[in-house]
Design a protein around this motif. Structure first.
Motif, PDB file in Angstrom:
ATOM      1  N   ILE A 146       0.861  -1.190   0.000  1.00 43.20           N
ATOM      2  CA  ILE A 146       0.000   0.000   0.000  1.00 43.20           C
ATOM      3  C   ILE A 146       0.894   1.234   0.000  1.00 43.20           C
ATOM      4  O   ILE A 146       1.857   1.294   0.769  1.00 43.20           O
ATOM      5  N   GLU A 147       0.560   2.202  -0.837  1.00 47.19           N
ATOM      6  CA  GLU A 147       1.290   3.469  -0.824  1.00 47.19           C
ATOM      7  C   GLU A 147       0.333   4.603  -1.147  1.00 47.19           C
ATOM      8  O   GLU A 147      -0.403   4.541  -2.132  1.00 47.19           O
ATOM      9  N   ASP A 194       0.546  10.485   3.725  1.00 45.37           N
ATOM     10  CA  ASP A 194       1.634   9.772   3.044  1.00 45.37           C
ATOM     11  C   ASP A 194       1.903   8.497   3.832  1.00 45.37           C
ATOM     12  O   ASP A 194       2.355   8.539   4.977  1.00 45.37           O
ATOM     13  N   LEU A 195       1.632   7.359   3.215  1.00 43.22           N
ATOM     14  CA  LEU A 195       1.687   6.091   3.931  1.00 43.22           C
ATOM     15  C   LEU A 195       2.326   5.032   3.047  1.00 43.22           C
ATOM     16  O   LEU A 195       2.005   4.934   1.858  1.00 43.22           O
ATOM     17  N   THR A 196       3.214   4.232   3.622  1.00 46.25           N
ATOM     18  CA  THR A 196       3.813   3.110   2.900  1.00 46.25           C
ATOM     19  C   THR A 196       3.735   1.861   3.769  1.00 46.25           C
ATOM     20  O   THR A 196       4.232   1.851   4.899  1.00 46.25           O
ATOM     21  N   ALA A 247      -8.166  14.645  -2.960  1.00 42.62           N
ATOM     22  CA  ALA A 247      -6.845  14.914  -3.535  1.00 42.62           C
ATOM     23  C   ALA A 247      -5.928  13.754  -3.182  1.00 42.62           C
ATOM     24  O   ALA A 247      -6.194  12.967  -2.281  1.00 42.62           O
ATOM     25  N   GLY A 248      -4.808  13.662  -3.926  1.00 39.42           N
ATOM     26  CA  GLY A 248      -3.816  12.646  -3.641  1.00 39.42           C
ATOM     27  C   GLY A 248      -4.049  11.347  -4.386  1.00 39.42           C
ATOM     28  O   GLY A 248      -5.020  11.197  -5.140  1.00 39.42           O
ATOM     29  N   THR A 249      -3.143  10.389  -4.189  1.00 38.62           N
ATOM     30  CA  THR A 249      -3.197   9.108  -4.896  1.00 38.62           C
ATOM     31  C   THR A 249      -3.028   7.956  -3.914  1.00 38.62           C
ATOM     32  O   THR A 249      -2.465   8.112  -2.831  1.00 38.62           O
ATOM     33  N   GLY A 263      -7.404  12.811  11.377  1.00 38.03           N
ATOM     34  CA  GLY A 263      -7.158  12.676   9.956  1.00 38.03           C
ATOM     35  C   GLY A 263      -5.710  12.796   9.532  1.00 38.03           C
ATOM     36  O   GLY A 263      -5.406  12.698   8.340  1.00 38.03           O
ATOM     37  N   ARG A 264      -4.805  12.980  10.480  1.00 32.25           N
ATOM     38  CA  ARG A 264      -3.387  13.163  10.139  1.00 32.25           C
ATOM     39  C   ARG A 264      -2.530  12.076  10.777  1.00 32.25           C
ATOM     40  O   ARG A 264      -2.764  11.682  11.925  1.00 32.25           O
ATOM     41  N   LEU A 265      -1.534  11.625  10.025  1.00 32.58           N
ATOM     42  CA  LEU A 265      -0.575  10.659  10.552  1.00 32.58           C
ATOM     43  C   LEU A 265       0.424  11.426  11.412  1.00 32.58           C
ATOM     44  O   LEU A 265       1.215  12.222  10.914  1.00 32.58           O
ATOM     45  N   ILE A 266       0.373  11.184  12.734  1.00 32.51           N
ATOM     46  CA  ILE A 266       1.208  11.974  13.638  1.00 32.51           C
ATOM     47  C   ILE A 266       2.509  11.272  14.005  1.00 32.51           C
ATOM     48  O   ILE A 266       3.444  11.915  14.482  1.00 32.51           O
TER      49      ILE A 266
END
Length: 302
Positions: free
Chosen positions: A4-5, A23-25, A57-59, A205-208
């Motif tokens: 997943i990205e 932004d996540l990997t 927005a984003g992918t 909603g944010r990756l902290i």
């Protein structure tokens, strides 16, 4: 290949962000815990990965494929347990699993799958008579049917008793061992810590923060305390103070309380034993991933 990205993934409703610039990997073959309280944006993220809803927005890329353009092949290779899982009340457990196998053109034995989740005795019972916990386990069976490359589990511990919670952990570990990637969301933070390779903490909603459970505890400054019941004298206590890694030491009612990293605990006990002091009992009180989340969430909102 990453499983997943996401890049800048965002979802807004009426001008308010449910997920913001994510932004996540997630690496292939790992167990990734996506953690946060209810309403943090976990389910919304999963909905975008599965193309149930479109991002503002984003992918997002899943199994090397664009989540929007390749939703059907992604679904065929992904087992998903959604939040608020519902059953077909007139179908049996066996028929639920057979339905998933047929839909994904996959092979598998429904009896083996249902046995793994503890439903072997209810395999031909209509799901309308299942308890809430049995329905949740049926959903897990449907997710793992056909040995998918990726498992996405949204709040898999919901409605489960301690036996069911342990069963989910065992299934997740077994899926990782066969090479699958497991991505699951939860607000039950202490359970996730036991099976995750890495953890992402989501707040509003944010990756902290992101890392292994140990890294997150260290990042948040969550401490481990070693509480020792002992007759140690001043000489023995001084020997502990002089050890590298010992941060603080106090004495209280026949106990010595040492603040130190987890890997220093046994050196503390060895040092105490070498002085001839009697160690009657000891207990380690480690800070949890929940402690780390609270600290990091507070820091990021100050």
């Amino acid at each position: 290949m990453t499983a997943i990205e996401t890049t800048g993934l965002t979802k807004r409703y009426n001008g308010s962000s449910a997920v913001a610039d994510l932004d996540l990997t997630v690496r292939e073959g790992e167990v990734y815990g996506f953690l946060g309280p209810n309403g943090a944006g976990k389910s919304t993220t999963i909905d975008m990965l599965m193309d149930y809803t479109r991002p503002t927005a984003g992918t997002a890329t899943v199994l090397g494929m664009d989540a929007r353009q390749k939703a059907s092949p992604i679904h065929a290779q992904t087992g998903i347990l959604p939040d608020q899982f519902g059953v077909y009340t007139t179908l049996t457990g066996r028929e639920h699993v057979e339905y998933i196998l047929d839909a994904n053109d996959a092979t598998g034995d429904p009896e083996t799958v249902l046995d793994r989740v503890g439903l072997d005795d209810a395999i031909d019972q209509r799901a309308g008579g299942y308890s809430k916990g049995m329905r949740q386990r049926l959903g897990l069976a449907m997710a793992i049917a056909g040995d998918p490359e990726l498992l996405i589990l949204d709040e898999p511990f919901s409605g489960l008793d301690p036996y069911g919670v342990r069963l989910v952990r065992e299934v997740v570990a077994a899926e990782r061992d066969r090479g699958a990637t497991v991505f699951f969301s939860s607000h039950v933070l202490d359970q996730v810590e036991r099976v995750c390779d890495r953890v992402g903490l989501l707040s509003q909603g944010r990756l902290i923060a992101e890392g292994t459970p140990t890294e997150l505890r260290e990042m948040a400054g969550v401490e481990t305390h070693l509480r020792i019941e002992t007759d140690a004298d001043d000489t023995a206590v001084q020997a502990i103070r002089e050890l590298d890694g010992v941060e603080r030491l106090s004495r209280e009612d026949g106990h010595v309380i040492v603040t130190c990293p987890r890997d220093v605990r046994y050196r503390v006990l060895d040092a105490l034993d070498s002085t001839g002091a009697t160690i009657r009992s000891f207990d380690s009180e480690a800070g949890t991933i929940e402690d780390a989340f609270v600290e990091l969430a507070t820091t990021n909102t100050d």
